[in-house]
Write a protein that holds these residues in place. Structure first.
Motif, PDB file in Angstrom:
ATOM      1  N   ILE A   1       0.851  -1.183   0.000  1.00 20.66           N
ATOM      2  CA  ILE A   1       0.000   0.000   0.000  1.00 20.66           C
ATOM      3  C   ILE A   1       0.888   1.234   0.000  1.00 20.66           C
ATOM      4  O   ILE A   1       1.751   1.383   0.867  1.00 20.66           O
ATOM      5  N   ARG A   2       0.651   2.142  -0.962  1.00 21.33           N
ATOM      6  CA  ARG A   2       1.428   3.387  -1.036  1.00 21.33           C
ATOM      7  C   ARG A   2       0.758   4.443  -0.167  1.00 21.33           C
ATOM      8  O   ARG A   2      -0.431   4.735  -0.315  1.00 21.33           O
ATOM      9  N   THR A   3       1.553   5.029   0.737  1.00 27.62           N
ATOM     10  CA  THR A   3       1.000   5.987   1.696  1.00 27.62           C
ATOM     11  C   THR A   3       1.610   7.380   1.558  1.00 27.62           C
ATOM     12  O   THR A   3       1.486   8.211   2.458  1.00 27.62           O
ATOM     13  N   GLY A   4       2.283   7.652   0.445  1.00 29.00           N
ATOM     14  CA  GLY A   4       2.871   8.970   0.254  1.00 29.00           C
ATOM     15  C   GLY A   4       3.669   9.030  -1.015  1.00 29.00           C
ATOM     16  O   GLY A   4       3.644   8.113  -1.838  1.00 29.00           O
ATOM     17  N   GLY A   5       4.373  10.154  -1.190  1.00 28.65           N
ATOM     18  CA  GLY A   5       5.181  10.349  -2.378  1.00 28.65           C
ATOM     19  C   GLY A   5       5.626  11.793  -2.479  1.00 28.65           C
ATOM     20  O   GLY A   5       5.656  12.517  -1.481  1.00 28.65           O
ATOM     21  N   VAL A   6       5.921  12.213  -3.684  1.00 32.72           N
ATOM     22  CA  VAL A   6       6.418  13.573  -3.898  1.00 32.72           C
ATOM     23  C   VAL A   6       5.309  14.519  -4.360  1.00 32.72           C
ATOM     24  O   VAL A   6       5.562  15.695  -4.614  1.00 32.72           O
ATOM     25  N   ARG A   7       4.072  14.002  -4.455  1.00 31.54           N
ATOM     26  CA  ARG A   7       2.918  14.839  -4.803  1.00 31.54           C
ATOM     27  C   ARG A   7       1.820  14.627  -3.764  1.00 31.54           C
ATOM     28  O   ARG A   7       1.713  13.541  -3.171  1.00 31.54           O
ATOM     29  N   ALA A   8       0.988  15.632  -3.591  1.00 31.04           N
ATOM     30  CA  ALA A   8      -0.077  15.552  -2.596  1.00 31.04           C
ATOM     31  C   ALA A   8      -1.038  14.415  -2.885  1.00 31.04           C
ATOM     32  O   ALA A   8      -1.544  13.759  -1.963  1.00 31.04           O
ATOM     33  N   ASP A   9      -1.307  14.142  -4.184  1.00 29.41           N
ATOM     34  CA  ASP A   9      -2.287  13.106  -4.508  1.00 29.41           C
ATOM     35  C   ASP A   9      -1.751  11.699  -4.270  1.00 29.41           C
ATOM     36  O   ASP A   9      -2.496  10.720  -4.420  1.00 29.41           O
ATOM     37  N   ALA A  10      -0.478  11.569  -3.889  1.00 20.99           N
ATOM     38  CA  ALA A  10       0.076  10.252  -3.555  1.00 20.99           C
ATOM     39  C   ALA A  10      -0.271   9.838  -2.126  1.00 20.99           C
ATOM     40  O   ALA A  10      -0.065   8.679  -1.756  1.00 20.99           O
ATOM     41  N   PHE A  11      -0.789  10.779  -1.330  1.00 20.82           N
ATOM     42  CA  PHE A  11      -1.115  10.501   0.060  1.00 20.82           C
ATOM     43  C   PHE A  11      -2.604  10.175   0.192  1.00 20.82           C
ATOM     44  O   PHE A  11      -3.445  11.043  -0.042  1.00 20.82           O
ATOM     45  N   PRO A  12      -2.954   8.948   0.558  1.00 19.05           N
ATOM     46  CA  PRO A  12      -4.374   8.645   0.767  1.00 19.05           C
ATOM     47  C   PRO A  12      -4.905   9.388   1.989  1.00 19.05           C
ATOM     48  O   PRO A  12      -4.165   9.712   2.917  1.00 19.05           O
ATOM     49  N   THR A  13      -6.192   9.645   1.981  1.00 13.90           N
ATOM     50  CA  THR A  13      -6.827  10.270   3.137  1.00 13.90           C
ATOM     51  C   THR A  13      -6.930   9.263   4.273  1.00 13.90           C
ATOM     52  O   THR A  13      -6.726   8.056   4.083  1.00 13.90           O
ATOM     53  N   GLU A  14      -7.265   9.761   5.467  1.00 18.78           N
ATOM     54  CA  GLU A  14      -7.473   8.841   6.594  1.00 18.78           C
ATOM     55  C   GLU A  14      -8.552   7.819   6.252  1.00 18.78           C
ATOM     56  O   GLU A  14      -8.416   6.629   6.547  1.00 18.78           O
ATOM     57  N   ALA A  15      -9.633   8.285   5.613  1.00 21.84           N
ATOM     58  CA  ALA A  15     -10.730   7.369   5.296  1.00 21.84           C
ATOM     59  C   ALA A  15     -10.294   6.312   4.292  1.00 21.84           C
ATOM     60  O   ALA A  15     -10.639   5.123   4.429  1.00 21.84           O
ATOM     61  N   GLN A  16      -9.532   6.717   3.265  1.00 20.84           N
ATOM     62  CA  GLN A  16      -9.067   5.752   2.271  1.00 20.84           C
ATOM     63  C   GLN A  16      -8.133   4.717   2.888  1.00 20.84           C
ATOM     64  O   GLN A  16      -8.260   3.514   2.632  1.00 20.84           O
ATOM     65  N   LEU A  17      -7.182   5.179   3.695  1.00 20.09           N
ATOM     66  CA  LEU A  17      -6.248   4.241   4.306  1.00 20.09           C
ATOM     67  C   LEU A  17      -6.958   3.359   5.327  1.00 20.09           C
ATOM     68  O   LEU A  17      -6.647   2.163   5.439  1.00 20.09           O
ATOM     69  N   ALA A  18      -7.912   3.926   6.041  1.00 27.24           N
ATOM     70  CA  ALA A  18      -8.669   3.120   7.008  1.00 27.24           C
ATOM     71  C   ALA A  18      -9.399   1.980   6.298  1.00 27.24           C
ATOM     72  O   ALA A  18      -9.380   0.830   6.764  1.00 27.24           O
ATOM     73  N   ARG A  19     -10.034   2.276   5.171  1.00 23.01           N
ATOM     74  CA  ARG A  19     -10.740   1.219   4.430  1.00 23.01           C
ATOM     75  C   ARG A  19      -9.765   0.160   3.939  1.00 23.01           C
ATOM     76  O   ARG A  19     -10.058  -1.044   3.998  1.00 23.01           O
ATOM     77  N   ALA A  20      -8.590   0.604   3.461  1.00 25.66           N
ATOM     78  CA  ALA A  20      -7.606  -0.348   2.946  1.00 25.66           C
ATOM     79  C   ALA A  20      -7.075  -1.251   4.058  1.00 25.66           C
ATOM     80  O   ALA A  20      -6.985  -2.483   3.893  1.00 25.66           O
TER      81      ALA A  20
END
Length: 257
Positions: free
Chosen positions: A129-148
């Protein structure tokens, strides 16, 4: 020296050569070997390297003991071999499980479903699971990561995370403005998912003392179950997450002496 908390053993995969660290290969390999022979060794996972830089890795590793490596593949591929490298896992999108090595199949956070997790589990694969990167859209929200995470835990699959988790607790980076997840938050959320609790609040909590206290209260049985699922995460800095454990009292200076 007392035994280290099992929640943190082999937790930090060494992704020093990846952005934003971008440490030169020879320097990164030398630093990894140095950590392997230091008190940090029990916390250290494998060195992470892409297939595209295999030859560079082999050259940098020459003249020393084999480097344990998790190899990032662009997709299904034949695995290279070299005496200087000890492959311990593979990771990347669209992998076909098989063989003796753990395989972590990367799926975008928002696309992780119970059906896909079940298919990976039944095929003998793990989840990345990717949880970050060099762009803002690479970071899932709390809700997205919670579901994953909930889907992975309830689906009985092991997973690793990658990118954006240098710090132990969720925070906003003052330079980039990106909201980073915290690896202690992920540990706590995994524990709560195993207990059947809602986990989004645990991922969103930015109170470091509260999060650290909750993680410190996880008993040995639950800790083992947590790490059965949350295997490790890739970090381009091993020292930063270790410093975070020291800051929150979850690791003591004498543990590293």
């Amino acid at each position: 020296m007392k035994a280290l908390n099992p929640l943190f053993l082999r937790l930090f995969d060494d992704a020093a050569i990846f952005p934003p660290g971008n440490v030169p290969m020879a320097e990164a390999v030398a630093a990894h070997r140095e950590r392997q022979s230091s008190p940090l060794a029990p916390l250290l996972g494998p060195f992470v390297c892409s297939l595209a830089r295999w030859d560079e890795l082999v050259a940098a590793a020459a003249g020393g003991p084999p480097v344990p490596v998790s190899l990032v593949l662009p997709g299904p591929a034949d695995l290279p071999e070299a005496a200087e490298v000890h492959l311990v896992a593979v990771e990347g999108p669209g992998l076909t499980p098989g063989g003796a090595l753990p395989a972590y199949t990367e799926i975008p956070c928002a696309e992780i479903t119970a059906t896909r997790v079940a298919a990976l589990r039944d095929a003998g694969s793990r989840l990345k699971i990717r949880t970050g990167g060099v762009r803002a859209d690479a970071f899932p929200t709390e809700a997205q990561l919670a579901r994953a995470l909930w889907t992975a835990v309830r689906g009985g699959i092991a997973f690793k995370l990658t990118a954006g988790l240098h710090d132990p607790v969720r925070h906003r980076d003052p330079v980039t403005g990106f909201e980073h997840h915290g690896y202690l938050n992920v540990i706590l959320a995994t524990a709560q998912a195993l207990q059947g609790y809602d986990i989004e609040r645990a991922l969103a909590d930015q109170d470091g003392e509260r999060v650290a206290a909750a993680v410190g209260g996880i008993d040995e049985v639950l800790a083992k179950a947590v790490r059965h699922h949350f295997v490790s995460f890739g970090t381009c800095s091993v020292s930063e997450p270790v410093d975070g454990l020291l800051h929150h009292g979850l690791l003591l200076p004498e543990d590293l002496s």
